[in-house]
Design a protein around this motif. Sequence first.
Motif, PDB file in Angstrom:
ATOM      1  N   ARG A 491       0.880  -1.099  -0.036  1.00 49.71           N
ATOM      2  CA  ARG A 491      -0.074  -0.218  -0.135  1.00 49.71           C
ATOM      3  C   ARG A 491       0.894   1.186  -0.020  1.00 49.71           C
ATOM      4  O   ARG A 491       0.620   2.204  -0.618  1.00 49.71           O
ATOM      5  CB  ARG A 491      -0.833  -0.007   1.275  1.00 49.71           C
ATOM      6  CG  ARG A 491      -1.893  -1.268   1.220  1.00 49.71           C
ATOM      7  CD  ARG A 491      -2.932  -1.109   2.181  1.00 49.71           C
ATOM      8  NE  ARG A 491      -3.920   0.234   1.984  1.00 49.71           N
ATOM      9  CZ  ARG A 491      -5.050   0.243   2.732  1.00 49.71           C
ATOM     10  NH1 ARG A 491      -5.303  -0.478   3.671  1.00 49.71           N
ATOM     11  NH2 ARG A 491      -5.853   1.467   2.411  1.00 49.71           N
ATOM     12  N   GLU A 518      -2.277   9.833   3.116  1.00 51.62           N
ATOM     13  CA  GLU A 518      -3.650   9.252   2.882  1.00 51.62           C
ATOM     14  C   GLU A 518      -3.959   8.028   4.058  1.00 51.62           C
ATOM     15  O   GLU A 518      -4.884   8.010   4.221  1.00 51.62           O
ATOM     16  CB  GLU A 518      -3.979   8.810   1.622  1.00 51.62           C
ATOM     17  CG  GLU A 518      -3.895  10.047   0.388  1.00 51.62           C
ATOM     18  CD  GLU A 518      -4.060   9.264  -0.942  1.00 51.62           C
ATOM     19  OE1 GLU A 518      -4.445   8.330  -1.126  1.00 51.62           O
ATOM     20  OE2 GLU A 518      -4.092  10.046  -1.458  1.00 51.62           O
ATOM     21  N   LEU A 519      -2.855   7.398   4.446  1.00 51.31           N
ATOM     22  CA  LEU A 519      -3.170   6.442   5.157  1.00 51.31           C
ATOM     23  C   LEU A 519      -3.145   6.848   6.579  1.00 51.31           C
ATOM     24  O   LEU A 519      -2.204   7.930   7.115  1.00 51.31           O
ATOM     25  CB  LEU A 519      -2.215   5.145   5.370  1.00 51.31           C
ATOM     26  CG  LEU A 519      -1.969   4.734   3.996  1.00 51.31           C
ATOM     27  CD1 LEU A 519      -0.798   3.493   3.871  1.00 51.31           C
ATOM     28  CD2 LEU A 519      -3.304   3.902   3.578  1.00 51.31           C
ATOM     29  N   LEU A 542      -4.247   0.049  10.928  1.00 53.90           N
ATOM     30  CA  LEU A 542      -4.858   1.133  10.006  1.00 53.90           C
ATOM     31  C   LEU A 542      -6.265   1.356  10.424  1.00 53.90           C
ATOM     32  O   LEU A 542      -6.986   0.607  10.912  1.00 53.90           O
ATOM     33  CB  LEU A 542      -4.597   0.757   8.667  1.00 53.90           C
ATOM     34  CG  LEU A 542      -3.264   0.707   8.152  1.00 53.90           C
ATOM     35  CD1 LEU A 542      -3.280   0.332   6.517  1.00 53.90           C
ATOM     36  CD2 LEU A 542      -2.477   2.251   8.104  1.00 53.90           C
ATOM     37  N   GLU A 544      -9.363   2.984   8.661  1.00 58.15           N
ATOM     38  CA  GLU A 544      -9.882   3.309   7.531  1.00 58.15           C
ATOM     39  C   GLU A 544     -11.230   4.056   7.544  1.00 58.15           C
ATOM     40  O   GLU A 544     -11.857   4.540   6.531  1.00 58.15           O
ATOM     41  CB  GLU A 544     -10.152   2.003   6.285  1.00 58.15           C
ATOM     42  CG  GLU A 544      -8.755   1.493   6.117  1.00 58.15           C
ATOM     43  CD  GLU A 544      -8.702   0.575   5.199  1.00 58.15           C
ATOM     44  OE1 GLU A 544      -8.992   0.957   4.127  1.00 58.15           O
ATOM     45  OE2 GLU A 544      -8.304  -0.730   5.464  1.00 58.15           O
TER      46      GLU A 544
END
Length: 850
Positions: A491, A518-519, A542, A544
């Motif tokens: 990623r 973005e993460l 993570l 999201e």
Amino acid sequence: MPDADSLARYNAKRDFAKTAEPAGKVAKTGGNRFLVQKHDATRLHWDFRLEVDGVLKSWAVTRGPSLDPDEKRLAVRTEDHPLSYADFEGTIPKGEYGGGTVMLWDTGSWEPVPGKSAKDLEKGHLHFVLHGERMNGEWLLIRLKPRGKEKAENWLLRKINDAYAGATDELVETGLTSVTTGRTMQEIAEGAKPKRVQGRKRPALNRHPREGGDPLANRSAAGAETPPSMDSRLRGNDKGEIGARSRKDSKAPAFQSPQLATLVDTVPTGNQWLHEIKYDGYRALIATGSGGPKIYTRSGLDWTEKFPGIAEAAATLPPGALIDGEIVAMQDGKPDFSTLQEAISAGGEGLLCFAFDLLAETGEDLTALPQIERKERLRALLDGADDRIRFSEHIIGQGEKLFESMCREGFEGVVSKRADVTYRGTRSKAWLKIKCTHRQEFVILGWTASTARGRGFKSLLLGLNGPDGLVYAGKVGTGFNTETLLSMRERLDKLAADKPAAKVPRPEARGAHWVKPELVAEIAFAEFTAEKVVRHASFLGLREDKPADAVVAEEPADLPEATPSTIKISSRDRVIFPESKLTKGDLADYYAAVAPIALPWLAERPISLVRCPQGRAKQCFFQKHDAGSFGEQVHHVDIREKDGSTQPYLYVSDVDGMLACVQMGSIEFHGWGSRVADVEKPDRLVFDLDPDEGLDFEVVKKAAEHLKEQLAEIGLTSWPMLSGGKGVHVVVPLVPQAEWPAAKSFCERFARALAQAEPERFTANLKKANRVGRIFIDYLRNQRGATAVLPYVARARANAPVATPVTWTELRGIDSAHAFTIKDAATLLERAASRALRGWGTADQTLPDL
């Protein structure tokens, strides 16, 4: 194959030409079914059965299973039964072995706890887990040593203290309908057709069994003389339509912005706060409707497909609900964020949702209701629901103890909420979060390479949004496994950038690879340094469900200052209760203390006040209309009267409203059986048992038990409340569906049927002359405009007694209807948070269609 002789005793006891029970035949082994059959034979009992070696090992539990870990129930070992018996429900003829009614009361699967097996039964000790409609979690069966020449093999059945533990008689008092046909014992005995049971765990609508000697009880064995059942007596005295049991369909509510908690360092104190476990997972709003459930993230993304198991569970809930909760994965008995990430990647199965708020129900917006009332309505909605969606329990007060316990056991922390607040859909200090360790989200700025072969990267570089954009916040190099390192690297490579999105110190930037910001990563850490970078950071997973531009440093705020009531109580020293010298100030302090447990019953309901401005021994009067003298904290709702006029009826929404009434000399609060949102549809019925002068309280208690049993016969669960006066109120909660004429008709027919069956014991006649030596069943509380005293309300009687919710088990040991007074505020708060009163006064039920 099991030994065929294991069923010889079963077959020898039965004449299969006379009984509909299945003949005992050997079956294949390997299953793990369990079931419980409620059996009204010579003595009512519950037959508990476990599938072992192709047969059903069986015990007769005389008082039924108990959810209280301190309660050991006698379980007498009986003969093995064939597996085909697991589907039997009906009547065994009178005179045959076990003659009487049999209900399939629970069913599901079982397994021994790890390290144990079914062979432990031979040793006299089995520790096992149940997955049933009613019985769940860990249980124990323990064989007792025989005494003297006892022929029976006596065991004890006991609940282990886990998330499924509960009140002593919670199961037997609320579970009187079949889990397969929806019928009561009476309906099974009468051969009534099965009712349609939804594809969800059936709500527990009934309760405790009768205990012999009941002249109205149907003994149910074929050929026995059976007096007319309660439902047949009600039908025979029919005065109108009662209303269907089905609900209106509703479309799924739209997404709403969730309420957010403010981070603080310490737990707030005081009884105005309720405290919950802080779950380590994904915040979710679940909307149910005719088009199927939707599961939204905190930012409004539709993630229904990511949580198929939770969606499947939500599909069994009534339509029109909007539920706020946290989706988690369990690891070693605790929610674990890393395990959640892995589960989502693997398809989203095996997850749980802990629900802690209810924003809408059957399309009705509940956000204006107090927090504590929304939770009680949520509890009722989830009663008997699919176990993958669980009610998040709470305590009132004593948040520090909960926090210490959660930190000691490795949980994330606690969330504290003001019990009286509305749902605001923003971040405020009405909801607070207190964490055991530092953890929050960070934006990933880049990564550094690892010298270890096969390792995707060495560490991640982190950032946070500040006033002028992203700023560097440190790095994290632990908390990754090999799979995470490789999948993360893929990623990161797809987001490669030429330069960092924030200014990074030169030593940290050397050799770094940059990515587009973005993460978002969830990071646990010891503290922020003076340079505002993290120390001892560990990667959790993570996130999201949160955009990178919303990630900021989460600084603990100051605890909100205690918000004293805006109501000033004058003449605090005025004696209101002369017998005990209790004052107006004492009464105000009582109502302020118990507001969190009183408001679910009192708020948003038209009320009548008993006002005694000079004290209870002086002139007192009722007031139900708003004359404009109470101030802005006491509201009014316009209600149409019989003559066509409209009058302003009083109601309150919070503790300030309660105290404003006390300031004006009010002692008692009596409420309608409906809410201001829809005054025409009652959400509860109350049968007030008013004894004639001289009747002992023991007589009243037995009468209340009798009403409970008769209500159970027609499928209605009920709870007792000490009135604070002479009698007991039997409270029947309802889904607000039927209107007042139907409710009044039902209650009048019910009361008159009881009085007709036992005229020496009951009367349904209001005249005093008809009450001599009898108990008046006051059904008139259940008509439009009538009121009844509300839970936790003080009474204008000697020594300031309080109307107090109790359990049926407790009621048997209480000596009077005024066992608690306003001096017992702390005790009442502790009781309300106890396991015993869990779910008091709530049930997902409607009037029976009789």
